[in-house]
Motif scaffolding. Structure first.
Motif, PDB file in Angstrom:
ATOM      1  N   GLN A   1      48.360  41.287  57.821  1.00 26.99           N
ATOM      2  CA  GLN A   1      47.628  42.490  58.235  1.00 26.99           C
ATOM      3  C   GLN A   1      47.567  43.539  57.128  1.00 26.99           C
ATOM      4  N   GLU A   2      47.496  43.049  55.883  1.00 28.14           N
ATOM      5  CA  GLU A   2      47.343  43.952  54.741  1.00 28.14           C
ATOM      6  C   GLU A   2      45.885  44.269  54.479  1.00 28.14           C
ATOM      7  N   ILE A   3      45.028  43.308  54.782  1.00 25.63           N
ATOM      8  CA  ILE A   3      43.591  43.480  54.549  1.00 25.63           C
ATOM      9  C   ILE A   3      42.836  43.203  55.844  1.00 25.63           C
ATOM     10  N   ARG A   4      41.558  43.550  55.864  1.00 23.04           N
ATOM     11  CA  ARG A   4      40.745  43.368  57.060  1.00 23.04           C
ATOM     12  C   ARG A   4      40.689  41.896  57.459  1.00 23.04           C
ATOM     13  N   ASN A   5      40.675  41.640  58.751  1.00 24.87           N
ATOM     14  CA  ASN A   5      40.663  40.249  59.222  1.00 24.87           C
ATOM     15  C   ASN A   5      39.264  39.687  59.388  1.00 24.87           C
TER      16      ASN A   5
ATOM     17  N   ILE B   1      36.978  39.600  56.872  1.00 25.57           N
ATOM     18  CA  ILE B   1      36.366  39.275  55.578  1.00 25.57           C
ATOM     19  C   ILE B   1      36.084  37.780  55.487  1.00 25.57           C
ATOM     20  N   ASP B   2      35.141  37.428  54.655  1.00 24.65           N
ATOM     21  CA  ASP B   2      34.820  36.033  54.378  1.00 24.65           C
ATOM     22  C   ASP B   2      35.625  35.621  53.146  1.00 24.65           C
ATOM     23  N   VAL B   3      36.696  34.856  53.347  1.00 27.37           N
ATOM     24  CA  VAL B   3      37.579  34.512  52.218  1.00 27.37           C
ATOM     25  C   VAL B   3      36.853  33.673  51.164  1.00 27.37           C
ATOM     26  N   GLU B   4      35.865  32.904  51.590  1.00 19.35           N
ATOM     27  CA  GLU B   4      35.081  32.107  50.641  1.00 19.35           C
ATOM     28  C   GLU B   4      34.361  33.018  49.655  1.00 19.35           C
ATOM     29  N   VAL B   5      33.788  34.087  50.188  1.00 19.07           N
ATOM     30  CA  VAL B   5      33.049  35.038  49.355  1.00 19.07           C
ATOM     31  C   VAL B   5      34.001  35.945  48.576  1.00 19.07           C
ATOM     32  N   GLU B   6      35.020  36.447  49.240  1.00 18.98           N
ATOM     33  CA  GLU B   6      35.900  37.436  48.616  1.00 18.98           C
ATOM     34  C   GLU B   6      36.859  36.844  47.593  1.00 18.98           C
ATOM     35  N   SER B   7      36.988  35.518  47.562  1.00 16.93           N
ATOM     36  CA  SER B   7      37.822  34.901  46.527  1.00 16.93           C
ATOM     37  C   SER B   7      37.150  34.982  45.155  1.00 16.93           C
ATOM     38  N   LEU B   8      35.816  35.045  45.148  1.00 16.57           N
ATOM     39  CA  LEU B   8      35.088  35.050  43.879  1.00 16.57           C
ATOM     40  C   LEU B   8      35.377  36.272  43.004  1.00 16.57           C
ATOM     41  N   PRO B   9      35.442  37.501  43.576  1.00 21.53           N
ATOM     42  CA  PRO B   9      35.749  38.649  42.708  1.00 21.53           C
ATOM     43  C   PRO B   9      37.081  38.530  41.972  1.00 21.53           C
ATOM     44  N   PHE B  10      38.072  37.855  42.583  1.00 19.44           N
ATOM     45  CA  PHE B  10      39.352  37.680  41.896  1.00 19.44           C
ATOM     46  C   PHE B  10      39.167  36.813  40.647  1.00 19.44           C
TER      47      PHE B  10
ATOM     48  N   TYR C   1      42.584  47.287  47.453  1.00 19.96           N
ATOM     49  CA  TYR C   1      42.387  48.468  48.309  1.00 19.96           C
ATOM     50  C   TYR C   1      41.039  48.417  49.022  1.00 19.96           C
ATOM     51  N   LYS C   2      40.019  47.888  48.344  1.00 24.28           N
ATOM     52  CA  LYS C   2      38.715  47.762  48.996  1.00 24.28           C
ATOM     53  C   LYS C   2      38.772  46.810  50.190  1.00 24.28           C
ATOM     54  N   LEU C   3      39.550  45.748  50.043  1.00 23.87           N
ATOM     55  CA  LEU C   3      39.679  44.779  51.138  1.00 23.87           C
ATOM     56  C   LEU C   3      40.537  45.324  52.276  1.00 23.87           C
ATOM     57  N   ALA C   4      41.380  46.288  51.966  1.00 22.61           N
ATOM     58  CA  ALA C   4      42.271  46.849  52.984  1.00 22.61           C
ATOM     59  C   ALA C   4      41.581  47.890  53.850  1.00 22.61           C
TER      60      ALA C   4
ATOM     61  N   SER D   1      56.617  34.395  52.318  1.00 22.91           N
ATOM     62  CA  SER D   1      57.573  35.379  52.828  1.00 22.91           C
ATOM     63  C   SER D   1      57.305  36.764  52.243  1.00 22.91           C
ATOM     64  N   LYS D   2      56.456  36.821  51.232  1.00 21.33           N
ATOM     65  CA  LYS D   2      56.144  38.093  50.580  1.00 21.33           C
ATOM     66  C   LYS D   2      54.735  38.550  50.951  1.00 21.33           C
ATOM     67  N   SER D   3      54.417  39.764  50.584  1.00 24.09           N
ATOM     68  CA  SER D   3      53.106  40.325  50.896  1.00 24.09           C
ATOM     69  C   SER D   3      52.038  39.741  49.975  1.00 24.09           C
ATOM     70  N   MET D   4      50.782  39.954  50.353  1.00 27.36           N
ATOM     71  CA  MET D   4      49.667  39.550  49.497  1.00 27.36           C
ATOM     72  C   MET D   4      49.771  40.257  48.146  1.00 27.36           C
ATOM     73  N   TRP D   5      50.073  41.571  48.189  1.00 20.85           N
ATOM     74  CA  TRP D   5      50.160  42.327  46.941  1.00 20.85           C
ATOM     75  C   TRP D   5      51.286  41.809  46.051  1.00 20.85           C
ATOM     76  N   ASP D   6      52.425  41.466  46.640  1.00 21.85           N
ATOM     77  CA  ASP D   6      53.527  40.897  45.852  1.00 21.85           C
ATOM     78  C   ASP D   6      53.090  39.612  45.154  1.00 21.85           C
ATOM     79  N   ASN D   7      52.292  38.808  45.830  1.00 22.09           N
ATOM     80  CA  ASN D   7      51.799  37.565  45.232  1.00 22.09           C
ATOM     81  C   ASN D   7      50.806  37.844  44.106  1.00 22.09           C
ATOM     82  N   ILE D   8      50.006  38.884  44.261  1.00 20.77           N
ATOM     83  CA  ILE D   8      49.096  39.266  43.169  1.00 20.77           C
ATOM     84  C   ILE D   8      49.905  39.712  41.951  1.00 20.77           C
ATOM     85  N   GLU D   9      50.949  40.494  42.202  1.00 20.18           N
ATOM     86  CA  GLU D   9      51.822  40.919  41.093  1.00 20.18           C
ATOM     87  C   GLU D   9      52.487  39.727  40.419  1.00 20.18           C
ATOM     88  N   SER D  10      52.860  38.721  41.212  1.00 18.95           N
ATOM     89  CA  SER D  10      53.467  37.506  40.638  1.00 18.95           C
ATOM     90  C   SER D  10      52.479  36.793  39.725  1.00 18.95           C
TER      91      SER D  10
END
Length: 202
Positions: free
Chosen positions: A151-155, A157-166, A198-201, A78-87
């Motif tokens: 719709q916070e980030i580009r649709n 992206i490869d989530v498999e690849v982009e999960s690694l930087p986190f 921001y890079k993903l957005a 129910s919250k944004s991606m950014w809110d979940n990152i803050e959590s």
């Protein structure tokens, strides 16, 4: 944050005090007398819960390193991606506060020290570590999918690849913070995640 064990307070005390002990002293040099001293419990009381020093270590690895469910907050759709990152970062701050309250000032150093010691002691440790990393990677993939859905980030992206930087940001910063007095600065950690977000957005 309070970390509850499914068993009684004595078992919880053994795990917490031995975590602190194993974080500063090589496992091979720790005796049952050391464990009795830090827990304030008799050998019989300790053996009631754990049959050996190895079993205590395995329980610590399972609770605090491999299955650290307490530091992966539920993803709130129910919250944004950014809110979940803050959590996620909020939980890391509460984790730091908890361990500081029991005398572990740099939790990053403690985790890494125990894990490194166990690599040579437990044949299962590399596999267990990989399972833990896979679990965290899946967590970040779900956060990314939520960001796409919202719709916070580009649709594209490869989530498999982009999960690694986190993962790399968190573990890299944790490793770099081993030499500091109190581990990583969660405000700095949040800024590192913000830059990636921001890079993903774009």
């Amino acid at each position: 944050m309070r970390y509850k064990d499914s068993n009684n307070a004595s078992k919880q005390k053994i795990l917490l005090e031995c975590f602190k002990l194993f974080a500063i002293k090589p496992f091979s040099n720790i005796t049952f007398s050391d464990i009795e001293k830090v827990t304030g419990l008799s050998r019989g009381a300790i053996l009631y819960h754990f049959k050996s020093k190895d079993q205590i270590l395995l329980s610590i690895i399972d609770k605090f390193i491999v299955n650290k469910d307490y530091d992966l907050p539920p993803i709130d759709a129910s919250k944004s991606m950014w809110d979940n990152i803050e959590s996620f970062v909020d939980v890391k701050q509460r984790q730091q506060d908890f361990f500081t309250s029991i005398g572990i000032l740099n939790i990053n150093r403690a985790f890494i020290y125990i894990a490194a010691n166990c690599m040579n002691l437990l044949n299962e440790m590399p596999r267990l570590t990989q399972l833990r990393l896979a679990k965290e990677k899946n967590y970040w993939k779900e956060v990314l999918l939520l960001g796409i859905e919202k719709q916070e980030i580009r649709n594209n992206i490869d989530v498999e690849v982009e999960s690694l930087p986190f993962l790399e940001i968190y573990y890299g910063y944790s490793y770099m913070s081993m030499t500091t007095s109190n581990g990583y600065d969660t405000k700095c950690l949040l800024e590192k995640f913000r830059n990636l977000y921001y890079k993903l957005a774009r």
